[in-house]
Motif scaffolding. Structure first.
Motif, short mmCIF file in Angstrom:
data_model
loop_
_atom_site.label_atom_id
_atom_site.label_comp_id
_atom_site.label_asym_id
_atom_site.label_seq_id
_atom_site.Cartn_x
_atom_site.Cartn_y
_atom_site.Cartn_z
N VAL A 236 0.84 -1.20 0.00
CA VAL A 236 0.00 0.00 0.00
C VAL A 236 0.87 1.25 0.00
CG1 VAL A 236 -1.64 1.36 1.37
CG2 VAL A 236 -1.99 -1.10 1.09
N LYS A 237 1.91 1.27 0.83
CA LYS A 237 2.80 2.42 0.89
C LYS A 237 3.54 2.61 -0.42
CE LYS A 237 4.92 1.33 4.79
NZ LYS A 237 5.80 1.50 5.98
N VAL A 238 3.93 1.51 -1.06
CA VAL A 238 4.59 1.60 -2.36
C VAL A 238 3.65 2.26 -3.38
CG1 VAL A 238 5.37 0.21 -4.33
CG2 VAL A 238 6.21 -0.30 -2.03
N LEU A 239 2.40 1.84 -3.40
CA LEU A 239 1.45 2.40 -4.36
C LEU A 239 1.16 3.87 -4.08
CD1 LEU A 239 -1.10 -0.55 -4.74
CD2 LEU A 239 0.75 0.11 -6.28
N VAL A 240 1.05 4.23 -2.81
CA VAL A 240 0.81 5.63 -2.45
C VAL A 240 1.98 6.50 -2.92
CG1 VAL A 240 0.61 7.25 -0.52
CG2 VAL A 240 -0.71 5.14 -0.52
N ALA A 241 3.20 6.03 -2.66
CA ALA A 241 4.38 6.80 -3.06
C ALA A 241 4.52 6.88 -4.58
CB ALA A 241 5.64 6.17 -2.46
N ALA A 242 3.94 5.93 -5.29
CA ALA A 242 4.07 5.89 -6.76
C ALA A 242 2.99 6.70 -7.47
CB ALA A 242 4.00 4.44 -7.25
N LEU A 243 2.07 7.32 -6.74
CA LEU A 243 0.96 8.02 -7.38
C LEU A 243 1.42 9.17 -8.28
CD1 LEU A 243 -1.83 8.19 -4.64
CD2 LEU A 243 -1.82 6.86 -6.76
N LEU A 244 2.45 9.89 -7.87
CA LEU A 244 2.93 11.00 -8.68
C LEU A 244 3.50 10.49 -10.00
CD1 LEU A 244 3.42 13.99 -9.02
CD2 LEU A 244 5.56 13.76 -7.75
N MET A 245 4.25 9.42 -9.94
CA MET A 245 4.79 8.82 -11.16
C MET A 245 3.65 8.32 -12.07
SD MET A 245 5.40 5.47 -12.50
CE MET A 245 5.60 4.42 -11.06
N ILE A 246 2.64 7.71 -11.48
CA ILE A 246 1.49 7.22 -12.25
C ILE A 246 0.77 8.39 -12.93
CG2 ILE A 246 -0.76 6.10 -12.09
CD1 ILE A 246 0.38 4.45 -9.76
N ALA A 247 0.62 9.49 -12.20
CA ALA A 247 -0.06 10.66 -12.77
C ALA A 247 0.69 11.22 -13.97
CB ALA A 247 -0.20 11.75 -11.70
N ILE A 248 2.01 11.29 -13.87
CA ILE A 248 2.82 11.82 -14.98
C ILE A 248 2.72 10.92 -16.20
CG2 ILE A 248 5.17 12.38 -15.71
CD1 ILE A 248 5.74 13.14 -12.78
N GLN A 249 2.84 9.60 -15.97
CA GLN A 249 2.77 8.66 -17.09
C GLN A 249 1.39 8.65 -17.72
OE1 GLN A 249 6.63 7.34 -17.52
NE2 GLN A 249 4.86 6.82 -18.74
N PHE A 250 0.35 8.74 -16.90
CA PHE A 250 -1.02 8.75 -17.43
C PHE A 250 -1.24 9.99 -18.28
CE2 PHE A 250 -5.47 10.09 -16.97
CZ PHE A 250 -6.12 8.98 -17.48
N TRP A 251 -0.79 11.15 -17.81
CA TRP A 251 -0.96 12.38 -18.57
C TRP A 251 -0.23 12.30 -19.91
CZ3 TRP A 251 2.61 15.84 -20.43
CH2 TRP A 251 2.10 17.01 -20.99
N ALA A 252 1.02 11.84 -19.90
CA ALA A 252 1.80 11.77 -21.13
C ALA A 252 1.18 10.81 -22.13
CB ALA A 252 3.23 11.36 -20.81
N ALA A 253 0.71 9.66 -21.65
CA ALA A 253 0.13 8.67 -22.55
C ALA A 253 -1.15 9.17 -23.19
CB ALA A 253 -0.13 7.37 -21.80
N MET A 254 -1.98 9.88 -22.42
CA MET A 254 -3.25 10.37 -22.95
C MET A 254 -3.08 11.64 -23.78
SD MET A 254 -5.61 8.29 -22.03
CE MET A 254 -5.61 6.83 -20.98
N ARG A 255 -2.06 12.42 -23.45
CA ARG A 255 -1.89 13.72 -24.09
C ARG A 255 -1.40 13.61 -25.53
NH1 ARG A 255 -1.91 17.58 -26.46
NH2 ARG A 255 -1.39 19.74 -25.95
#
Length: 240
Positions: free
Chosen positions: A148-167
């Protein structure tokens, strides 16, 4: 929102997303099996389970997020179906929020699957080579909390990758970003500045002290805001 989400889930069933969700945890399980098999003395269960989570956080999670976000984005980019989706009588933000929910759901599924497959791999190795059966018992709640802590800490990285992939309609920018981020996270693991690097935040939760707390605060706090900002920004702009 539920209708939009159900459509996205049906799209996933016809894509390679589920295959990817199975492949990454299985690779870690294969590594765990051969890694423990080369020992002659038993080790504690906590060692093997923590190692599995560490590999997931260090390399497989960022690479999986890169591939998964690119795959989900290309489901719309490749057939050029964004114009159709944007013309539907549905708020645009719901379309992107549904895709984001699918990404996050698959990542959670992969994390739990990694835990189960790693346990099975260690058990199989112990059956085939009884001398290395781990001591003690597996701490599933503790390992799940670490995930759970790993996933919480990875949220910023997930947000950046999601934005780039969709953009961007091309998958190259998102893949280049993910591969580059993972590369620098690997080669600069010990750098103090790494705690502020989104691709390295998930690994920093294994280190007690300020790096642990900073990774959770920045990754989780800024990550949540970045996910919301990404959905809002994408819903107001056209795809390049």
């Amino acid at each position: 929102m539920l209708s939009v989400l159900s459509v996205e889930i049906r799209k996933l069933n016809r894509s390679l997303a589920l295959l990817l969700a199975l492949a990454a945890p299985c690779l870690i399980g294969i590594f765990a099996f051969f890694n423990i098999s080369r020992f002659d003395q038993p080790g504690p269960w906590s060692q093997w389970m923590t190692t599995s989570v560490g590999i997931w956080a260090f390399f497989m999670l960022p690479m999986s997020v890169t591939a998964l976000t690119a795959l989900i984005a290309q489901m719309e980019h490749a057939p050029r179906s964004w114009d159709h989706l944007r013309s539907l009588p549905v708020p645009r933000w719901r379309i992107y929020a549904a895709k984001l929910a699918c990404v996050l759901g698959l990542i959670v599924f992969m994390s739990l699957l990694n835990l189960g497959i790693s346990y099975g791999a260690v058990e199989l190795a112990a059956v085939l080579k009884t001398a290395i059966r781990p001591t003690g018992s597996p701490d599933f709640p503790g390992t799940a909390w670490l995930l759970v802590k790993v996933l919480v800490a990875a949220l910023l990285m997930i947000a950046i990758q999601f934005w780039a992939a969709m953009r961007f309609s091309s998958f190259v920018p998102a893949l280049a970003l993910g591969i580059g981020g993972t590369f620098f996270a690997v080669v600069a693991t010990g750098a103090k500045e790494g705690v502020f690097f989104p691709w390295q935040m998930a690994v920093n939760v294994f280190i007690e002290g300020w790096r642990h707390d900073t990774a959770l605060a920045l990754g989780g706090g800024l990550g949540t805001l970045a996910l919301i900002a990404a959905v809002i920004h994408l819903s107001r702009r056209e795809v390049l």
